[in-house]
Design a protein around this motif. Sequence first.
Motif, PDB file in Angstrom:
ATOM      1  N   HIS A 154       0.900  -1.246   0.135  1.00  0.00           N
ATOM      2  CA  HIS A 154       0.042  -0.036  -0.158  1.00  0.00           C
ATOM      3  C   HIS A 154       0.934   1.288  -0.039  1.00  0.00           C
ATOM      4  O   HIS A 154       1.818   1.276   0.873  1.00  0.00           O
ATOM      5  N   CYS A 155       0.766   2.154  -1.036  1.00  0.00           N
ATOM      6  CA  CYS A 155       1.360   3.452  -0.971  1.00  0.00           C
ATOM      7  C   CYS A 155       0.777   4.316  -0.276  1.00  0.00           C
ATOM      8  O   CYS A 155      -0.531   4.651  -0.916  1.00  0.00           O
ATOM      9  N   PRO A 156       1.289   5.048   0.852  1.00  0.00           N
ATOM     10  CA  PRO A 156       0.405   5.992   1.504  1.00  0.00           C
ATOM     11  C   PRO A 156       0.203   7.172   0.868  1.00  0.00           C
ATOM     12  O   PRO A 156      -0.414   8.185   1.105  1.00  0.00           O
ATOM     13  N   TYR A 157       1.043   7.472  -0.287  1.00  0.00           N
ATOM     14  CA  TYR A 157       0.791   8.720  -0.876  1.00  0.00           C
ATOM     15  C   TYR A 157      -0.343   8.359  -2.182  1.00  0.00           C
ATOM     16  O   TYR A 157      -1.269   9.229  -2.634  1.00  0.00           O
ATOM     17  N   CYS A 158      -0.076   7.336  -2.876  1.00  0.00           N
ATOM     18  CA  CYS A 158      -1.127   6.913  -3.875  1.00  0.00           C
ATOM     19  C   CYS A 158      -2.545   6.513  -3.377  1.00  0.00           C
ATOM     20  O   CYS A 158      -3.207   6.476  -4.118  1.00  0.00           O
ATOM     21  N   ASP A 159      -2.331   5.899  -1.918  1.00  0.00           N
ATOM     22  CA  ASP A 159      -3.323   5.474  -1.254  1.00  0.00           C
ATOM     23  C   ASP A 159      -4.036   4.310  -2.305  1.00  0.00           C
ATOM     24  O   ASP A 159      -5.282   4.067  -2.400  1.00  0.00           O
ATOM     25  N   ARG A 171      10.405   2.681  -1.567  1.00  0.00           N
ATOM     26  CA  ARG A 171      10.204   3.789  -2.511  1.00  0.00           C
ATOM     27  C   ARG A 171       9.380   3.412  -3.657  1.00  0.00           C
ATOM     28  O   ARG A 171       9.426   2.303  -3.907  1.00  0.00           O
ATOM     29  N   HIS A 172       8.124   3.952  -3.812  1.00  0.00           N
ATOM     30  CA  HIS A 172       7.257   3.551  -4.948  1.00  0.00           C
ATOM     31  C   HIS A 172       7.667   4.172  -6.294  1.00  0.00           C
ATOM     32  O   HIS A 172       7.459   5.051  -6.923  1.00  0.00           O
ATOM     33  N   ILE A 173       8.931   3.497  -6.865  1.00  0.00           N
ATOM     34  CA  ILE A 173       9.837   4.128  -7.613  1.00  0.00           C
ATOM     35  C   ILE A 173       9.305   3.888  -9.096  1.00  0.00           C
ATOM     36  O   ILE A 173       9.530   4.934  -9.919  1.00  0.00           O
ATOM     37  N   GLY A 211       6.109   4.191  -9.579  1.00  0.00           N
ATOM     38  CA  GLY A 211       4.722   4.853  -9.548  1.00  0.00           C
ATOM     39  C   GLY A 211       4.902   6.440  -9.038  1.00  0.00           C
ATOM     40  O   GLY A 211       5.680   7.184 -10.054  1.00  0.00           O
ATOM     41  N   CYS A 212       4.498   6.910  -7.924  1.00  0.00           N
ATOM     42  CA  CYS A 212       4.643   8.147  -7.482  1.00  0.00           C
ATOM     43  C   CYS A 212       6.167   8.934  -7.368  1.00  0.00           C
ATOM     44  O   CYS A 212       6.338   9.916  -7.349  1.00  0.00           O
ATOM     45  N   GLY A 213       6.793   7.903  -6.880  1.00  0.00           N
ATOM     46  CA  GLY A 213       8.363   8.160  -6.941  1.00  0.00           C
ATOM     47  C   GLY A 213       8.621   8.576  -5.290  1.00  0.00           C
ATOM     48  O   GLY A 213       9.681   8.852  -5.083  1.00  0.00           O
TER      49      GLY A 213
HETATM   50 ZN   LIG Z   1       2.701   5.937  -4.803  1.00  0.00          ZN
END
Ligand SMILES: [Zn+2]
Lengths: 90, 953
Positions: free
Chosen positions: A5-10, A59-61, A63-65
């Motif tokens: 789960h990416c907390p930024y992209c949710d 790191r959501h490398i 994805g959002c980075g």
């Molecule tokens: Zn993300």
Amino acid sequence: MILIHCPYCDEKRPEIEFANAGQAHIARPLDPSGQSDAEWEAYLFIRANPRGRHHERWRHIHGCGRFFNAVRDTVTDKFETTYKAGEPRR
Amino acid sequence: MSGFRLETGGRIDRSQPVTFSFDGKTYTGFAGDSLASALLANGVMLFGRSFKYHRPRGLVAAGSEEPNALISVNRGPGRFTPNLRATGVEIHDGLKAFSQNRWPSLAMDFGAINDRLGMFFPAGFYNKTFMWPRSFWDKVYEPAIRKMAGLGDAPTAEDPDVYASTYAHCDLLIIGAGPAGIDAALGAMDTNKRIVLMDEQDELGGGALADPALWPWLERSVKALTDAANVTILTRTTAFGYYHDNFIGAVQRLTDHRPENEDTPREKLWRIRAGEVVLAQGAIERPLVFDGNDTPGVMLSSAAKVYANRYGVAVGKTPALMASHDSGWHDVFALAKAGVGISAIIDVRESVDSALMLEAERLGIPVYLNHGVVGVNGRHNVSAVDICDYGNQRVHRVNTDALLMAGGWTPSVHLWSHSKGSLKWRDELGAYVPDLPNENVVCVGGCSGDWDFGTGAVIDMLPTPKDQSRIKAFVDFQNDVTAKDIKLAVREGFRSIEHIKRYTTNGMATDQGKTSNLNGLQIASSALDKPVPDIGLTSFRPPYTPQTFGALAGHAKGALFQPTRTTNIDSWAQAHGAVFELVAQWRRARYFPKAGENMHAAVNRECVAVRSSVGIFDASTLGKIEVVGPDAAEFLNRMYTNPWKALEPGRCRYGLLLKEDGFITDDGVSARLAPDRFHLTTTTGGAARVLNMMEDYLQTEWPDLDVWLTSTTEQYAVIALQGPNARKVLEPLVEGIDLSAEAFPHMAIREGTICGIETRLFRVSFTGELGFEINVPTAYGRAVWEQLMAQGAQYDITPYGTEAMHVLRAEKGFIIVGQDTDGTVTPFDAGLDWAVGKKKPDFVGKRSMARPDIVAPGRKQLIGLLTDDPNVVLEEGAQIVADPKQPIPMTMIGHVTSSYWSEALGRSIAMALVAGGHDMTGGTLHIPMPGKTHSAKVSGVVFYDPEGARLHV
Ligand SMILES: [Zn+2]
């Protein structure tokens, strides 16, 4: 393949979108020159290797980075939670 | 006697004969036959030779658990597949199958001598015997053992087939389409769930395919599921692995069952993410362990039922049953109904359900309770069995041409175990069944231990009055492990099943012990006198059955193994005969040979052109990062060793990047375009790594800095124009930039146009000559390059490649990060002290430069080497010693990092990392190379134009 789960992209996204970035909550000293050799060694090299709950950075490398923190169980390889960089340790 | 085709029955299509061959002999079967059923129908009982003892082996099973009947299929050049289970190969016209592990033929095999020498091949034999002396293992023992003990031959030609792969998502994935799996699908069909139902066989039905009474239900159910828009049915698809978060890997076989090799993918890899998984893999019948239980004609009773009812094949004229479980009785009753005469029912139990006894009596089958098989007669096929009356220990003989084993059932918990679901032991089943799930998954039907086959006795092996040391009672058929081997392991002190498994190799064959694990556990349990749950359980791991490398690799082979990155100018280089090399996935021109030139000649010519007139080089692969924002200079000041804040817009600086441990990780020339905008360059291989590192510091250490980082590597084509005539070539094409030495000095950047295209023009040099690097939007790279070539023709402009670039930079002592450094080199070690901002309070890696290890003497430092024989070009990587006369092993004090022939200097040059090297200038070092030890003088690293006079023109 784990879902993370990416907390930024949710969103929960496949592991291959992410890169591990080592242990979390190791802040760079504000004044490195004031660090003793032992303190600097501990900051640079000494890392936890727990059996069970482990705080680590991902790191959501692809994805959002964004870099974020996670609690992962090293025995079951399950993610307990993920949270944004800068938020308190969980 | 042997197997034969029944007059009626089965799901085969008797109107469609199929011709195929086995070991070169032609046979006929019917559409719907497996290779196993078709050969059995032709009376073939001998399918292979066993792994270790080369014993003749026949079919044990009818499904994917088959341990013995491993065969190879040849579909033409490059299309040779070994180690297929005959039970899973569908026959088609022209199929060519071969037996394995036999020489010279299946019926007459020299390796069978191993069988008679069997007393010399106990558990652990290989470990004990062949490990000494070590050199004998590689040269003598292993090749001999490989020849004699083995599976099928590995294919030697490249596989011409293509393999597809896909990702899929569903709400419900059902694995196994027997009655339990089909019921699960029917139950969920009317919801709006996306459902995938998969089965490894060619048609749905599983166990129901061997039960004609269920066929009407099966037909109705399959039609309903086929018609349902939300159900995807995948047959011939094996779910081979269950991974985290309900991610399942499966391989679908698309063309192997068809007569022609087609121009379509052979197999398809499915990667499925499922909301919920239902495992309906069923259960596998357990063989019984007794002397001679591996004789061809001894097989699982459930398999005999499958052959009769699904394929219309009898495994013998008069099979006998050896049972410890009710299910075998039901099987032989079904065989009797299909027209097969049953010679005897032998059961180890003293009593069974009276209904079974009544049915046997009604069918006129002799029953022997409290009896067990203690010997099997016949070598290539069963001719009779010796049975022992456990009441009085008397042995008598029953004539039969096949013996069916019914030893109870083992739930197929393989995928459940992959998913890390826990297991619990059930004494009455003598088996582990699923307990607590670790994913969103349920087990249904046979694999959950839920079956209606009746009950049975759980035994380790059939009791026998014979001398235990004289019998061969097999547990693992594929790896030739006997009950005696397991008992020996226990006698020798092994206690954990994990150790017993590895010592005996029980369950370690390609079938992962599908038919042997539980029997092995029971025998170990008896030998240790401990309950089974106390001695552990070995892990199941993917794949459930072996899969092809082709399916797993998919398209990722040959040219598609990894992406090849090409620049906009690459097509020009290709058209002009460049020889290429791969650099961090980029295809780069290495040199441009003219007719008759070798690499050496081409590189020398290219170097001379740069030093005497002008050369042109495609530098587009350089990593580029645009750094923008009010705090851009402050950010770079913290990242790089150099000071950045005072750099004026329009000027460039060589940047040196360390990791926090103080070691060099990257370098590159960067330009300040505006107070808040920088154009960074990185090494070709370091671009992604440097951006990641910078993002890390920016996001997590200094989130207060207002800076944005953008990779622009692929946005710019970069053309390096280098040499004394570079300005003359450039001048007529550039507008808006004063190119004069005064207006545009070395290490400056200007923005303008070239050939009408906007450009960021750097005046920089990686060669030591007057030089420019022309950045234009990528799409214009080749067009600008061609204009420069045309304009430079009067100066004999020469394209040069990475090899000449390396020579030219080495002549100037410019390092290549990763070649002249290795992750343990500090700026001081590399002689780059000048690039470190001494007055800066902090930058990444600064504190580490005072670490005790880094200030200690004796560190490896970068030096130049000039060989005493100027014609000798040292080998890169060659080790360096101080005293060539010291005894071997010598103390190596460093190694050569870069070494070239310098045409400009008329001699060889080299750079090296040597302990304490900076203090050795003028001294002599020695470099042992094959054939000769060379001596060299230690020098500085700048070999050419040390004053830099050629730059500032
Ligand atoms: Zn993300």
